[in-house]
Enzyme design. Sequence first.
Site, PDB file in Angstrom:
ATOM      1  N   ARG A 231     -16.161  23.429  14.873  1.00  0.00           N
ATOM      2  CA  ARG A 231     -16.593  22.112  15.086  1.00  0.00           C
ATOM      3  C   ARG A 231     -16.309  20.256  14.621  1.00  0.00           C
ATOM      4  O   ARG A 231     -15.644  21.254  13.755  1.00  0.00           O
ATOM      5  CB  ARG A 231     -17.988  22.238  14.201  1.00  0.00           C
ATOM      6  CG  ARG A 231     -19.021  22.721  15.142  1.00  0.00           C
ATOM      7  CD  ARG A 231     -19.477  22.570  17.058  1.00  0.00           C
ATOM      8  NE  ARG A 231     -20.143  22.925  18.034  1.00  0.00           N
ATOM      9  CZ  ARG A 231     -20.256  24.233  17.805  1.00  0.00           C
ATOM     10  NH1 ARG A 231     -18.734  24.555  18.227  1.00  0.00           N
ATOM     11  NH2 ARG A 231     -20.735  25.067  19.213  1.00  0.00           N
ATOM     12  N   GLU A 260     -15.851  13.994  22.033  1.00  0.00           N
ATOM     13  CA  GLU A 260     -15.420  14.933  23.535  1.00  0.00           C
ATOM     14  C   GLU A 260     -16.327  14.890  24.935  1.00  0.00           C
ATOM     15  O   GLU A 260     -17.332  14.294  24.837  1.00  0.00           O
ATOM     16  CB  GLU A 260     -15.437  17.079  22.793  1.00  0.00           C
ATOM     17  CG  GLU A 260     -15.020  17.162  21.928  1.00  0.00           C
ATOM     18  CD  GLU A 260     -15.037  18.517  21.497  1.00  0.00           C
ATOM     19  OE1 GLU A 260     -15.640  19.067  22.441  1.00  0.00           O
ATOM     20  OE2 GLU A 260     -15.202  19.162  20.908  1.00  0.00           O
ATOM     21  N   HIS A 279     -10.990  21.946  23.975  1.00  0.00           N
ATOM     22  CA  HIS A 279     -11.838  23.147  23.947  1.00  0.00           C
ATOM     23  C   HIS A 279     -12.306  23.865  24.752  1.00  0.00           C
ATOM     24  O   HIS A 279     -13.589  24.106  25.591  1.00  0.00           O
ATOM     25  CB  HIS A 279     -13.529  21.678  23.490  1.00  0.00           C
ATOM     26  CG  HIS A 279     -14.458  22.587  22.626  1.00  0.00           C
ATOM     27  ND1 HIS A 279     -15.667  21.618  22.364  1.00  0.00           N
ATOM     28  CD2 HIS A 279     -14.829  24.080  22.541  1.00  0.00           C
ATOM     29  CE1 HIS A 279     -16.680  22.800  21.477  1.00  0.00           C
ATOM     30  NE2 HIS A 279     -16.087  24.148  21.645  1.00  0.00           N
TER      31      HIS A 279
END
Length: 318
Positions: A231, A260, A279
């Site tokens: 994370r 994000e 991601h």
Amino acid sequence: MKLLLPEALRAELEARVRAAAPGADLAWYDDHARPDQDVSDVDVLMRWWFDAQTLNGLVEQLPSLRWLHIPRAGVDNSLVSAVMARDILITNSAGIHAAPIAEFVMLYVLDHAKQAGLLRSSQAERRWVGRQVQLAELTDKLMLIIGLGQIGQAIAARAAAFGMRVVGSRRSGAPVPGVSRVLADGAWRQMLGEADYVVIAAPLTPQTRGMFGAAELAAMRPDAYLINIARGEIVDEAALIDALGRGQIAGAGLDVFSTEPLPAEHPLWGLPNVFVTPHVSWLSPEIRPRTISLFVENVRRYAAGEPLRNIVDKHAGY
């Protein structure tokens, strides 16, 4: 027993859930988490891909909810107030993403060691770099993995297969195959000065938020490489940008960020010693069927009164 399930998975779930729990009632919710019937008696909810606020609102509609399943390993954005306030059992999908994420870590490692970016750019420019390029081996390089859960263990196995030495940390300190030394709690900090590659694979909890900051970056070797597939909030991004800009560490492979999508104006995009990916390390065509199989097996166990797989300690955060 009544389950509330995502309509998006109906074709794949319905027959298998009915086989796993004969006689169970099924309700479905649409892409906006709107149920198709009264759900006041639902005791099982399978979350799908909607935000934390939507989850909170849905759980508030389920006064009888006893079990929540999450289709991901991290539970940080599922521990909403409606879930924490009640005695709701949580299971996650830890393990289903281990293979693709571990492979992605090795992509970062190989890209750095073998200078893949430089070689691809020289190909595009039709430029023969020859012996000008500085390449490294992975054999005997030391990888420090912070977080030896199922993902961390999968990373360790692949790094060991490349002949790397692997040290890692986990809360229990129990041995892990392929890991030469397992450190408990925060003892991983004592290895930062020895590691060639530092991989963050820990869950996001109040204890890990911001735990990798300026002091930890300063403890790394100047030729060391940082990888974060956990994370973004675990790393102090401002400190990392400063360290990368000053050449305090050799570089970083980053798949996760505090914000994000990563804003187009964010300085990480422009740093030449950073490999930014959006991601996607967890993506694989195998994830969806693995998620469904894990959930269906837990439905069978739940109906039979057997212990469930992947029970989360919601107070610990994983």
